[in-house]
Structure formats: structure tokens, C-alpha cells
Design a protein around this motif. Structure first.
Motif, short mmCIF file in Angstrom:
data_model
loop_
_atom_site.label_atom_id
_atom_site.label_comp_id
_atom_site.label_asym_id
_atom_site.label_seq_id
_atom_site.Cartn_x
_atom_site.Cartn_y
_atom_site.Cartn_z
N GLU A 173 0.86 -1.18 0.00
CA GLU A 173 0.00 0.00 0.00
C GLU A 173 0.90 1.22 0.00
N LEU A 174 0.60 2.14 -0.89
CA LEU A 174 1.34 3.39 -0.96
C LEU A 174 0.36 4.54 -0.79
N ALA A 175 0.64 5.41 0.17
CA ALA A 175 -0.16 6.62 0.39
C ALA A 175 0.77 7.81 0.23
N ILE A 176 0.43 8.69 -0.70
CA ILE A 176 1.24 9.89 -0.90
C ILE A 176 0.35 11.12 -0.73
N ASP A 177 0.92 12.13 -0.11
CA ASP A 177 0.25 13.42 0.02
C ASP A 177 0.81 14.32 -1.07
N VAL A 178 -0.04 14.70 -2.01
CA VAL A 178 0.40 15.50 -3.15
C VAL A 178 -0.23 16.88 -3.09
N TRP A 179 0.55 17.87 -3.50
CA TRP A 179 0.06 19.24 -3.58
C TRP A 179 -0.68 19.42 -4.88
N GLN A 180 -1.85 20.03 -4.78
CA GLN A 180 -2.61 20.41 -5.97
C GLN A 180 -2.34 21.88 -6.24
N ARG A 181 -2.58 22.31 -7.46
CA ARG A 181 -2.44 23.73 -7.78
C ARG A 181 -3.43 24.53 -6.95
N GLN A 182 -2.97 25.62 -6.40
CA GLN A 182 -3.81 26.55 -5.64
C GLN A 182 -4.51 25.87 -4.47
N SER A 183 -3.85 24.93 -3.85
CA SER A 183 -4.44 24.21 -2.73
C SER A 183 -3.79 24.64 -1.42
N VAL A 184 -4.59 24.65 -0.37
CA VAL A 184 -4.08 25.04 0.94
C VAL A 184 -3.37 23.88 1.61
N ARG A 185 -3.86 22.69 1.41
CA ARG A 185 -3.24 21.51 2.01
C ARG A 185 -3.19 20.39 0.98
N PRO A 186 -2.27 19.45 1.16
CA PRO A 186 -2.13 18.37 0.17
C PRO A 186 -3.29 17.37 0.26
N ALA A 187 -3.51 16.70 -0.84
CA ALA A 187 -4.52 15.65 -0.91
C ALA A 187 -3.81 14.30 -0.82
N THR A 188 -4.40 13.35 -0.11
CA THR A 188 -3.80 12.02 0.03
C THR A 188 -4.36 11.10 -1.05
N VAL A 189 -3.44 10.45 -1.76
CA VAL A 189 -3.81 9.46 -2.77
C VAL A 189 -3.24 8.13 -2.30
N THR A 190 -4.08 7.12 -2.20
CA THR A 190 -3.67 5.81 -1.71
C THR A 190 -3.95 4.76 -2.77
N ARG A 191 -2.99 3.87 -2.98
CA ARG A 191 -3.16 2.77 -3.91
C ARG A 191 -2.75 1.47 -3.23
N LEU A 192 -3.52 0.44 -3.47
CA LEU A 192 -3.23 -0.89 -2.97
C LEU A 192 -2.85 -1.75 -4.16
N MET A 193 -1.70 -2.43 -4.07
CA MET A 193 -1.21 -3.23 -5.18
C MET A 193 -0.93 -4.65 -4.71
N VAL A 194 -1.51 -5.59 -5.40
CA VAL A 194 -1.28 -7.00 -5.08
C VAL A 194 0.07 -7.38 -5.68
N LEU A 195 0.90 -8.05 -4.87
CA LEU A 195 2.22 -8.47 -5.32
C LEU A 195 2.14 -9.90 -5.85
N PRO A 196 3.16 -10.36 -6.57
CA PRO A 196 3.10 -11.71 -7.13
C PRO A 196 2.80 -12.80 -6.11
N ALA A 197 3.33 -12.69 -4.89
CA ALA A 197 3.05 -13.72 -3.87
C ALA A 197 1.59 -13.72 -3.48
N GLY A 198 0.91 -12.59 -3.58
CA GLY A 198 -0.49 -12.49 -3.22
C GLY A 198 -1.42 -12.93 -4.33
N GLN A 199 -0.94 -13.00 -5.55
CA GLN A 199 -1.78 -13.41 -6.67
C GLN A 199 -2.04 -14.91 -6.66
N SER A 200 -1.18 -15.65 -6.04
CA SER A 200 -1.37 -17.11 -6.00
C SER A 200 -2.35 -17.52 -4.91
#
Length: 184
Positions: A156-183
Motif C-alpha cells: 500500500e502506498l499513500a502519498i500526500d500531493v500538492w494540488q495547484r492553488q491548494s491550501v493543504r495536500p490531498a492524500t492518494v492511496t493505492r493498494l497493489m497485489v504483489l506476485p506472492a499475493g496473486q497465488s
């Protein structure tokens, strides 16, 4: 004197002024609508470009993790490093935050130094977690120092990214299944 105007007489001054006032109001309203549409287009374009940058970064990360070698995974506070299968050889890949830039570092093992790729600019925070076979999330890998564990099942990767003209960053989270989890 005749109070009637002749049929070929022109417009009175009041009629001309009223028609000019109506035309001016319509013109100002039209310019306001045009300006609003132009600003909306600029804002939308900037946001779409930023989303494309973020999506491209996650695509690169997902492709690297799809070829992860299970035995060589290390997760520290804000850095994930692992070996990636590349033909019959492996390459060391690391993701970390340098300033406000998400960096992908590739070590080829051919004697040359590591190559840093600036993946995403405008990142204020980065957080990785890995899931073990018992479906528990860990902020460090291997979970126990010196312990032998299987390959992580998901990342799982969560990154806080700045948007244009934004006061605070937005959090974007992605969950990725790894090869060991695909089996599973």
C-alpha cells in the motif's frame, strides 16, 4: 403645429441611448460568460495534467512491483527497496522521498552508479505498508529483525500531493497485489 412625426424622420436621441444601453448590458454579460468558461477550462486542464502525472507514477510503481523478487524486500520509514526481475538478472529498485520529490532509484549492477528518476514532484509525505501472509500490515519489512518471513502479499502506498492553488495536500492511496499475493 403637428404633433405627429413624419414617416421618414430618424430615431430620437432617447431611443438611441436606450438601444446602446441594452447592447452594452448584453455585451458585458457575454464577456462575463466567456471569461468564466475560459477560467474553468484552465483549472480543469491543470487538474487533469496533475492527475496524469500521479497516474503515470503509480503505473511505473505497479509495473516494478509486479516483477518483485520476494527474497530481497526492505521497507524502512519512508523507503521501499527490492530486487526486480529483469530477464535472467535482477535490478535493485528503491523508492523514497527526496525533498518534495518521489524518486525511483535503479541500480543495474553493471558497475555504474545508481540512476535516479524524478517520478513525481510536489509530494509532501510518503507512506508504504506491506501485508504479510497473515494479512497483517507492517510499516517495516522484514517485520521482525532477523526473522525469516515469506514474501509480502500486497503493498500500500499513500502519498500526500500538492494540488495547484491548494491550501493543504490531498492524500492518494493505492493498494497493489504483489506476485506472492496473486497465488492466494
Amino acid at each position: 403645429m403637428n404633433a405627429k412625426r413624419a414617416g421618414d424622420a430618424g430615431l430620437s436621441l432617447i431611443e438611441v441611448l436606450v438601444s446602446l444601453a441594452i447592447f452594452a448590458v448584453i455585451g458585458v454579460a457575454g464577456l462575463t460568460v466567456l471569461d468564466t468558461v475560459a477560467r474553468t477550462g484552465e483549472n480543469t486542464e491543470g487538474r487533469l495534467e496533475r492527475l496524469a502525472e500521479i497516474d503515470l507514477s503509480f503505473l511505473v510503481i505497479r509495473r516494478d512491483l509486479a516483477q518483485i523478487a520476494p527474497s530481497e524486500v526492505t521497507l524502512t520509514e519512508n523507503s521501499l527497496s527490492f530486487a526486480r526481475a529483469h530477464g535472467d538478472r535482477t535490478r535493485s529498485i528503491a523508492y523514497f522521498l527526496e525533498g518534495e520529490t518521489l524518486v525511483r532509484q535503479v541500480k543495474t549492477g553493471t558497475g555504474s552508479g545508481p540512476v535516479d528518476q524524478r517520478l513525481l514532484v510536489g509530494v509532501s509525505a510518503l507512506g508504504w505498508r506491506l501485508m504479510d501472509r497473515g494479512q497483517r500490515w507492517h510499516d517495516a519489512w522484514p517485520p521482525n529483525a532477523g526473522a525469516t518471513v515469506g514474501a509480502p502479499m500486497a503493498a500500500e502506498l499513500a502519498i500526500d500531493v500538492w494540488q495547484r492553488q491548494s491550501v493543504r495536500p490531498a492524500t492518494v492511496t493505492r493498494l497493489m497485489v504483489l506476485p506472492a499475493g496473486q497465488s492466494q
